[in-house]
Design an enzyme around this catalytic site. Structure first.
Site, PDB file in Angstrom:
ATOM      1  N   SER A   3      70.008   1.521  36.497  1.00 39.68           N
ATOM      2  CA  SER A   3      69.115   2.962  37.065  1.00 39.68           C
ATOM      3  C   SER A   3      70.423   4.199  36.757  1.00 39.68           C
ATOM      4  O   SER A   3      70.972   4.320  35.234  1.00 39.68           O
ATOM      5  CB  SER A   3      69.210   3.086  38.512  1.00 39.68           C
ATOM      6  OG  SER A   3      68.656   4.296  39.214  1.00 39.68           O
ATOM      7  N   ASP A  40      67.827   9.995  36.000  1.00 38.85           N
ATOM      8  CA  ASP A  40      68.276   9.514  36.243  1.00 38.85           C
ATOM      9  C   ASP A  40      68.333   8.850  34.572  1.00 38.85           C
ATOM     10  O   ASP A  40      67.257   8.712  33.917  1.00 38.85           O
ATOM     11  CB  ASP A  40      69.228   9.056  37.469  1.00 38.85           C
ATOM     12  CG  ASP A  40      67.351   7.816  38.510  1.00 38.85           C
ATOM     13  OD1 ASP A  40      66.658   8.200  36.962  1.00 38.85           O
ATOM     14  OD2 ASP A  40      67.939   7.188  38.509  1.00 38.85           O
ATOM     15  N   ASP A  46      66.678   5.614  34.572  1.00 39.76           N
ATOM     16  CA  ASP A  46      65.335   4.827  34.737  1.00 39.76           C
ATOM     17  C   ASP A  46      64.095   5.867  34.733  1.00 39.76           C
ATOM     18  O   ASP A  46      62.640   6.236  34.986  1.00 39.76           O
ATOM     19  CB  ASP A  46      65.267   3.756  34.808  1.00 39.76           C
ATOM     20  CG  ASP A  46      65.199   4.077  36.579  1.00 39.76           C
ATOM     21  OD1 ASP A  46      65.678   4.548  36.616  1.00 39.76           O
ATOM     22  OD2 ASP A  46      64.640   3.221  37.665  1.00 39.76           O
ATOM     23  N   ASP A  60      63.392   7.427  37.880  1.00 43.83           N
ATOM     24  CA  ASP A  60      62.668   7.256  39.186  1.00 43.83           C
ATOM     25  C   ASP A  60      62.976   8.686  39.891  1.00 43.83           C
ATOM     26  O   ASP A  60      63.047   8.468  41.132  1.00 43.83           O
ATOM     27  CB  ASP A  60      63.123   6.090  39.592  1.00 43.83           C
ATOM     28  CG  ASP A  60      64.280   5.391  40.165  1.00 43.83           C
ATOM     29  OD1 ASP A  60      65.269   5.997  39.702  1.00 43.83           O
ATOM     30  OD2 ASP A  60      64.274   4.461  40.253  1.00 43.83           O
TER      31      ASP A  60
END
Length: 461
Positions: free
Chosen positions: A106, A253, A255, A257
């Site tokens: 992340s 960010d 990834d 999400d």
């Protein structure tokens, strides 16, 4: 939280506390477990497991290790390659995969990585399965009524295969484009891709919807993910939006999400702002199911005051998008999220999706024909002071009668003009004391009153 898996997967420093061997063994378990479930249900076909990864250098190592474990146990591994966590969740659900795996840490720096597991419904993997994986990693697995010292290897034509599935990522991009209700023509939009998973997806979506798209931090090299970039370094996009006269900016960010926004003046639009803007938009159109927005206990006090003023109900969960989603699913809510930018639109996704979030904010801008700063203006952010106190025993510090009395005293003094929140860290020996009030001086005064008691009673280290 378990020994290896926290609220957001198995995360650690690559090849220190999260190794290639861990990934291989996770793959071994998943391939075997889902194959065994199918066999016991009378289905002898190979399990189908989808894998995505972010741009970290170690993501390739973990991908190949997972594939080795999966195929050795008889599963077919489908590779989305570099993609976002929400795309793995989407494809897991719509293409009927047995489960999905996302390789990402992340917003963490490049030397960290993680393994996130997603079930066939596109949701975070059930805790019962996570517990079995941890037991297998510790050599004490008991499943299907027996102990397993080691798992059987697939043989002959039962050995799994690897399938290139970049078409799934492309279909996810098409899905996002299909959700665009308005043309963005004439809008100048900035995107900060954090040198992460959104680097080759976000621009494609905004370009297709007609925006004049300005992209920064979309040149990943394996070690620059989140490096002075993305939602954890929003100041970079704030400066860029102002200098280039853009209408809005969106930062993701690693990834993708989560998403934070920047208005045309360069002001931060946090996850709380997003919940307010879109929650109000839904209420005005009669679309806010249960008239409720789901937030966490860390959302700003000003958000709840703003909701009170426009008649929107709210729920507060523990910190973590996992808990937000669980509450939404149980109570049938359609909008929820965190201050950090994890926003869940349950009609469209089963997880936080940064690019989807930016599209939804664009929808409000285009529909209401207002600038982002105007849409956010009614929500007044309350000053917040947070102090972390390192303690010998978190529970003892919080349950101390003198500490509780100090908290009660502050609560009474604040009344309806603010709040105090005392909670323990989930990962460190810390007690966090947070106060929100109408001015910062009051915040500091009340935080000190509680922290002083914690220290005076000998709990601090």
């Amino acid at each position: 939280m378990g020994k290896y898996f926290g609220t957001d997967g198995f995360r650690g420093t690559a090849n220190e506390n999260l190794t290639a061997d861990h990934a291989f063994r996770v793959g071994r378990f998943l391939g075997w477990y889902f194959g065994e479930l199918k066999r016991r249900g009378g289905d002898d076909s190979a399990p189908r497991i989808i894998i995505g990864k972010d741009t970290r250098r170690s993501s390739y190592m973990f991908e190949y290790s997972l594939v080795g474990g999966l195929t050795a146990s008889g599963a077919d591994a489908y590779l989305l390659h570099v993609t976002t966590t929400p795309s793995v969740a989407y494809i897991s659900r719509v293409d009927a995969f047995d489960c999905g795996i996302m390789i990402s840490a992340s917003h963490n720096p490049y030397h960290d990585n993680g393994i996130k597991l997603i079930n066939s419904q596109g949701e975070k993997m059930e805790e019962s399965v996570i517990t079995l994986i941890e037991d297998y990693l510790d050599g004490k697995l008991n499943a299907f009524g027996q102990d397993w010292k080691e798992l059987p290897y697939a043989k002959d034509d039962k050995i799994g295969r690897t399938v290139d599935y970049v078409s799934g990522r492309n279909r996810y991009i098409g899905y996002l484009i299909s959700l665009g209700m308005y043309s963005f023509r004439g809008m100048k939009i900035g995107l900060d891709c954090a040198n992460g998973a959104s680097w080759n997806i976000a621009k494609a979506v905004f370009d297709a919807l007609g925006a004049e798209t300005h992209v920064i931090n979309a040149e990943p090299n394996g070690i620059n993910i989140n490096d002075n970039a993305g939602s954890t370094h929003i100041e970079v996009l704030q400066k860029y939006v102002v200098e280039n006269g853009l209408d809005a900016g969106f930062a993701y960010d690693g990834d993708a999400d989560r998403c934070l926004c920047v208005d045309e003046k360069g002001n931060l639009i946090s996850g709380d702002h997003i919940l307010y803007i879109y929650g109000r938009y839904m209420k005005e159109r009669g679309k806010l199911v249960n008239n409720t927005v789901v937030a966490t206990v860390m959302s700003n006090f000003g958000l709840f005051k703003a909701f009170d003023e426009i008649g929107i109900d709210y729920a507060k969960t523990a910190v973590g998008d996992k808990y937000v989603y669980e509450y939404m699913k149980e109570h049938g809510c359609c909008l929820g999220g965190e201050q950090s930018g994890h926003i869940i639109f349950s009609k469209y996704a089963s997880t936080g999706d940064g690019i989807l979030t930016s599209l939804k904010i664009m929808q409000v801008i285009m529909s209401r024909e207002k600038k982002l700063s105007e849409l956010a203006a009614p929500f007044v952010v309350y000053p917040q002071v947070l102090e972390n106190v390192r303690v010998k025993d978190k529970k003892a510090a919080q349950s101390d009668p003198d500490v509780q009395a100090a908290v009660a005293k502050v609560t009474e003094a604040l009344g309806t003009t603010g709040r105090i929140l005392v909670r323990e860290s989930g990962t460190e020996p810390l007690v966090r004391v947070m106060v929100e009030a109408e001015d910062e001086a009051a915040c500091r005064k009340y935080v000190s009153e509680v922290v002083d008691v914690i220290k005076a009673n000998g709990h601090a280290v």
